[in-house]
Design an enzyme around this catalytic site. Structure first.
Site, short mmCIF file in Angstrom:
data_model
loop_
_atom_site.label_atom_id
_atom_site.label_comp_id
_atom_site.label_asym_id
_atom_site.label_seq_id
_atom_site.Cartn_x
_atom_site.Cartn_y
_atom_site.Cartn_z
N GLY A 50 -19.06 30.49 46.47
CA GLY A 50 -19.83 29.93 45.36
C GLY A 50 -21.28 30.34 45.27
N ASP A 106 -24.07 26.87 46.44
CA ASP A 106 -24.14 26.68 45.00
C ASP A 106 -24.44 25.24 44.63
OD1 ASP A 106 -21.65 25.84 45.94
OD2 ASP A 106 -20.47 26.95 44.46
N ASP A 109 -22.36 18.44 46.81
CA ASP A 109 -21.53 17.40 46.19
C ASP A 109 -21.28 16.31 47.23
OD1 ASP A 109 -19.75 15.95 44.71
OD2 ASP A 109 -18.23 17.50 44.51
N LYS A 137 -25.49 17.26 42.87
CA LYS A 137 -24.86 16.25 42.03
C LYS A 137 -25.40 14.87 42.34
CE LYS A 137 -20.42 18.09 40.75
NZ LYS A 137 -18.96 18.02 40.84
N VAL A 161 -18.56 21.30 37.16
CA VAL A 161 -19.20 22.41 36.44
C VAL A 161 -18.69 23.76 36.95
CG1 VAL A 161 -21.29 21.14 35.84
CG2 VAL A 161 -21.18 22.34 38.03
N ASP A 167 -16.69 27.93 40.57
CA ASP A 167 -15.37 28.23 39.99
C ASP A 167 -14.57 26.98 39.68
OD1 ASP A 167 -14.96 27.62 42.87
OD2 ASP A 167 -12.87 28.10 42.39
N ARG A 173 -16.50 32.18 37.78
CA ARG A 173 -17.70 32.44 38.59
C ARG A 173 -18.65 33.39 37.88
NH1 ARG A 173 -16.72 30.23 43.66
NH2 ARG A 173 -14.62 30.46 44.51
#
Ligand code: IMP
Ligand code: MG
Length: 186
Positions: A50, A106, A109, A137, A161, A167, A173
């Site tokens: 990512g 990336d 979360d 997030k 997202v 992805d 991506r």
């Protein structure tokens, strides 16, 4: 070209401006670390897959001497939206002792991915460890693993997202902005 995209959350120009800003700030902070410690080796540890788009743009905004040591982590088995945990795939760089390490991902979360990698990096006694993410997030509850992001490009709501490296089931991506998929897709 991407009919599955419902709306753009962060457009290309906004991402570029923020990545430029982050690159300058991170580079300055790392150089200050080098001056403070007398240790001059800087290693970026991007988490595959990512982070590839983010890190490719970020390093070109960092006019300092640095090397890259990638790690691969899988955290979304199959098509699941919920993070099921994080597993290291393959090797982690083994030569981080005494170096300044910047872990790059990336998105932050649940924190499992960055928690795992941060722990494995810390075991090697680097001179410093920092964490940079493009997205963080905002969750209503606590993260499964509390990880501090020293640098976060954007705080986003708790939505799934894609784009700019992120992805869904391996795709999107290459979409150049951060976007939300149509509900029927994800
Ligand atoms: P965490 O381990 O739950 O913090 O999740 C981190 C990893 O899950 C990231 O490196 C992403 O690959 C993936 N991920 C988390 N949220 C999203 C999302 O909204 N879209 C795409 N991938 C995500
Ligand atoms: Mg990922």
């Amino acid at each position: 070209m991407f009919p599955e995209i419902e709306r753009v959350l962060i457009d290309q120009a906004t991402i570029a401006a923020r990545v430029h800003e982050l690159g300058e700030r991170i580079a300055a902070d790392l150089l200050a670390d080098v001056a403070r410690t007398g240790r001059d080796q800087i290693v970026l540890v991007p988490i595959l897959t990512g982070s590839i788009v983010f890190v490719a743009d970020l390093i070109r905004q960092m006019p300092i001497k640095l090397s890259l040591g990638v790690v691969a982590v899988s955290s979304y088995p199959g098509q699941s939206i919920q993070s099921k945990g994080a597993a290291l795939r393959g090797e982690i760089p083994r030569d981080l002792r005494g170096k300044h390490v910047l872990i790059v991902d990336d998105i932050l979360d649940s924190g499992r991915t960055l928690g795992l990698i941060r722990g494995l990096v810390a075991e090697q006694s680097p001179a410093s460890i920092r964490v940079a993410v493009l997205l963080r997030k905002s969750l209503t509850g606590p993260r499964a693993v509390e990880v501090h992001a020293d640098y976060a490009g954007f705080d986003i709501p708790d939505e799934f997202v894609v784009g700019y490296g992120l992805d869904f089931d391996g795709y999107f991506r290459n979409y150049p902005q951060v976007a939300v998929l149509r509900r029927e897709v994800s």
